[in-house]
Design a protein around this motif. Structure first.
Motif, PDB file in Angstrom:
ATOM      1  N   ILE A 197       0.852  -1.203   0.000  1.00 31.20           N
ATOM      2  CA  ILE A 197       0.000   0.000   0.000  1.00 31.20           C
ATOM      3  C   ILE A 197       0.885   1.250   0.000  1.00 31.20           C
ATOM      4  N   PRO A 198       0.531   2.278  -0.778  1.00 33.48           N
ATOM      5  CA  PRO A 198       1.335   3.515  -0.734  1.00 33.48           C
ATOM      6  C   PRO A 198       1.377   4.090   0.685  1.00 33.48           C
ATOM      7  N   SER A 199       2.528   4.625   1.048  1.00 34.03           N
ATOM      8  CA  SER A 199       2.622   5.175   2.419  1.00 34.03           C
ATOM      9  C   SER A 199       2.040   6.588   2.441  1.00 34.03           C
ATOM     10  N   VAL A 200       1.502   6.957   3.573  1.00 33.68           N
ATOM     11  CA  VAL A 200       0.917   8.295   3.720  1.00 33.68           C
ATOM     12  C   VAL A 200       1.497   8.974   4.961  1.00 33.68           C
ATOM     13  N   ASP A 201       1.477  10.292   4.944  1.00 31.66           N
ATOM     14  CA  ASP A 201       1.924  11.054   6.111  1.00 31.66           C
ATOM     15  C   ASP A 201       0.924  12.193   6.283  1.00 31.66           C
ATOM     16  N   THR A 202      -0.059  11.951   7.124  1.00 32.19           N
ATOM     17  CA  THR A 202      -1.196  12.870   7.153  1.00 32.19           C
ATOM     18  C   THR A 202      -1.323  13.701   8.429  1.00 32.19           C
ATOM     19  N   GLN A 220      -1.413  17.610   8.121  1.00 34.19           N
ATOM     20  CA  GLN A 220      -2.605  18.100   7.419  1.00 34.19           C
ATOM     21  C   GLN A 220      -3.872  17.902   8.253  1.00 34.19           C
ATOM     22  N   VAL A 221      -3.912  16.773   8.972  1.00 33.09           N
ATOM     23  CA  VAL A 221      -5.097  16.501   9.805  1.00 33.09           C
ATOM     24  C   VAL A 221      -5.234  17.584  10.871  1.00 33.09           C
ATOM     25  N   ARG A 230      -6.357  20.861   9.339  1.00 33.07           N
ATOM     26  CA  ARG A 230      -7.781  20.853   8.977  1.00 33.07           C
ATOM     27  C   ARG A 230      -8.667  20.944  10.216  1.00 33.07           C
ATOM     28  N   ILE A 231      -8.231  20.315  11.299  1.00 33.12           N
ATOM     29  CA  ILE A 231      -9.020  20.393  12.541  1.00 33.12           C
ATOM     30  C   ILE A 231      -9.038  21.835  13.049  1.00 33.12           C
ATOM     31  N   GLU A 271      -2.310   5.573  10.923  1.00 36.42           N
ATOM     32  CA  GLU A 271      -2.545   6.037   9.551  1.00 36.42           C
ATOM     33  C   GLU A 271      -2.240   4.964   8.498  1.00 36.42           C
ATOM     34  N   SER A 272      -1.237   4.110   8.755  1.00 35.72           N
ATOM     35  CA  SER A 272      -0.940   3.096   7.733  1.00 35.72           C
ATOM     36  C   SER A 272      -2.051   2.044   7.696  1.00 35.72           C
ATOM     37  N   ALA A 318      -4.843   3.733   5.934  1.00 40.94           N
ATOM     38  CA  ALA A 318      -4.501   3.878   4.500  1.00 40.94           C
ATOM     39  C   ALA A 318      -4.737   2.557   3.774  1.00 40.94           C
ATOM     40  N   LEU A 350      -6.334   8.967  -1.876  1.00 39.40           N
ATOM     41  CA  LEU A 350      -6.051   8.160  -0.691  1.00 39.40           C
ATOM     42  C   LEU A 350      -5.653   9.068   0.477  1.00 39.40           C
ATOM     43  N   GLU A 351      -4.743   9.985   0.212  1.00 42.22           N
ATOM     44  CA  GLU A 351      -4.260  10.922   1.233  1.00 42.22           C
ATOM     45  C   GLU A 351      -5.435  11.721   1.816  1.00 42.22           C
ATOM     46  N   VAL A 375      -7.784   9.460   3.946  1.00 44.75           N
ATOM     47  CA  VAL A 375      -7.205   9.147   5.266  1.00 44.75           C
ATOM     48  C   VAL A 375      -7.361  10.371   6.187  1.00 44.75           C
ATOM     49  N   GLN A 376      -7.102  11.548   5.618  1.00 45.38           N
ATOM     50  CA  GLN A 376      -7.295  12.776   6.405  1.00 45.38           C
ATOM     51  C   GLN A 376      -8.752  12.904   6.858  1.00 45.38           C
ATOM     52  N   ASP A 377      -9.677  12.657   5.925  1.00 45.05           N
ATOM     53  CA  ASP A 377     -11.111  12.753   6.245  1.00 45.05           C
ATOM     54  C   ASP A 377     -11.454  11.860   7.443  1.00 45.05           C
ATOM     55  N   PHE A 391      -9.517  10.819   9.895  1.00 44.43           N
ATOM     56  CA  PHE A 391      -8.991  11.308  11.180  1.00 44.43           C
ATOM     57  C   PHE A 391      -9.644  12.623  11.605  1.00 44.43           C
ATOM     58  N   VAL A 392     -10.030  13.441  10.646  1.00 42.97           N
ATOM     59  CA  VAL A 392     -10.733  14.686  11.018  1.00 42.97           C
ATOM     60  C   VAL A 392     -12.105  14.319  11.588  1.00 42.97           C
TER      61      VAL A 392
END
Lengths: 85, 222
Positions: A20-25, A28-29, A32-33, B64-65, B68, B81-82, B85-87, B89-90
């Motif tokens: 799965i592609p890795s993400v770093d969120t 941004q989270v 957005r909060i 998050e992984s 994801a 996807l990014e 995942v944000q949605d 957690f928000v």
């Protein structure tokens, strides 16, 4: 004829091995909060303030009107009371 | 012969006992690790509720992984996807007060993730043209799964399930991609277990019809 669902089952076994592609969120989270909270509160505050002003304006006109309907002779008695010795 | 067998078994016994002990030890270590994660989750949730952003960032990084992986079943696009995942957690943060802690935090997150993914599909369905929805399955792609790379197999399974109605697609996505049983699907979707069973049965039937219509079984796909 082979069963197509057997094919799907085998496809799924293979698909589950996918990387799965890795993400770093996290950043941004949090951003957005932070943006979400004031935005959610501000419109509500404006609506509340507008409603309050409108209600106050209506009350200024309505209260004397209701008084005059429920007690139409009040003004006459007030004038009469002033003329008494 | 019997005594020889008894001797062999006797000789194997210490090894079996050692293996059993090692297995038990690893189970205990696993349980201890799980407890530590649950403890740190609860501490981070409490801190997040009192406004500690760093604590919530810990929770995001921890899961998050995992999320994801789940959201990759709802899209094949890395940018989407990014955002998905944000949605998750928000949305989780905004309803964090409703988390009672009766089940692990990650289970609660997975339920939110399923909801977010389902909503994403519904949105996409509105945008997709009728022509796109009616496109036939490419029979040439029906190569043996073992000959495909995992990524190709996942892409193809995704495209196959994409043709189903959203509810059917959701049940089969959780079943095939995440290897969930009906109990887990019911937990993630909020549907009853019997409804999940009925939907899974119908969805598999529809998928079978589509594959047969596309010519599966006429050629050599084994």
């Amino acid at each position: 004829m082979s069963n197509p669902m057997n094919y799907v089952d085998r496809l799924a076994v293979r698909a589950r091995q996918e990387r799965i592609p890795s993400v770093d969120t996290a950043g941004q989270v949090l951003l957005r909060i932070q943006q979400h909270q004031p935005r959610a509160v501000r419109p509500l505050a404006f609506v509340a303030a507008g409603s309050l002003a409108l209600a106050a304006g209506i009350a200024v006109f309505i209260v004397p009107l209701i008084q005059s309907i429920t007690d139409p002779l009040a003004a006459v008695f007030q004038v009469g009371a002033g003329m008494l010795p | 012969l019997t005594s020889a067998r008894a001797l062999t078994i006797e000789a194997m016994l210490p090894g079996v006992a050692a293996m059993a002990m090692a297995f038990e030890r690893s189970l205990e270590e696993g349980r201890a690790l799980e407890l530590r994660v649950v403890d740190s989750d609860q501490a981070d949730i409490r801190a997040s509720l009192s406004g500690d952003g760093a604590a919530y960032a810990h929770l995001v990084k921890r899961y998050e992984s995992d999320i994801a992986r789940q959201m990759w079943r709802f899209t094949r696009n890395e940018e989407e996807l990014e955002r998905l995942v944000q949605d998750v957690f928000v949305e989780a943060y905004l309803s964090l007060r409703s988390f009672k802690g009766h089940s692990p935090f990650v289970h609660w997150l997975r339920r939110i993730a399923t909801r977010v993914g389902y909503r994403h599909w519904k949105q996409r369905d509105k945008e997709r043209t009728a022509l796109e929805q009616q496109m036939d399955i490419d029979v040439d792609l029906l190569a043996s799964p073992e000959e495909q790379s995992p990524s190709e197999a996942a892409e193809y399974l995704f495209r196959l399930l994409e043709r189903l109605p959203t509810e059917d697609r959701l049940v089969l996505t959780l079943m095939y991609f995440d290897d969930c049983d009906t109990r887990e699907i019911a937990e993630r979707t909020g549907w009853s277990r019997s409804l999940v069973k009925v939907r899974a049965h119908r969805a598999r039937k529809k998928l079978k019809v589509q594959l047969e219509k596309a010519g599966y079984g006429r050629g050599d796909h084994e």
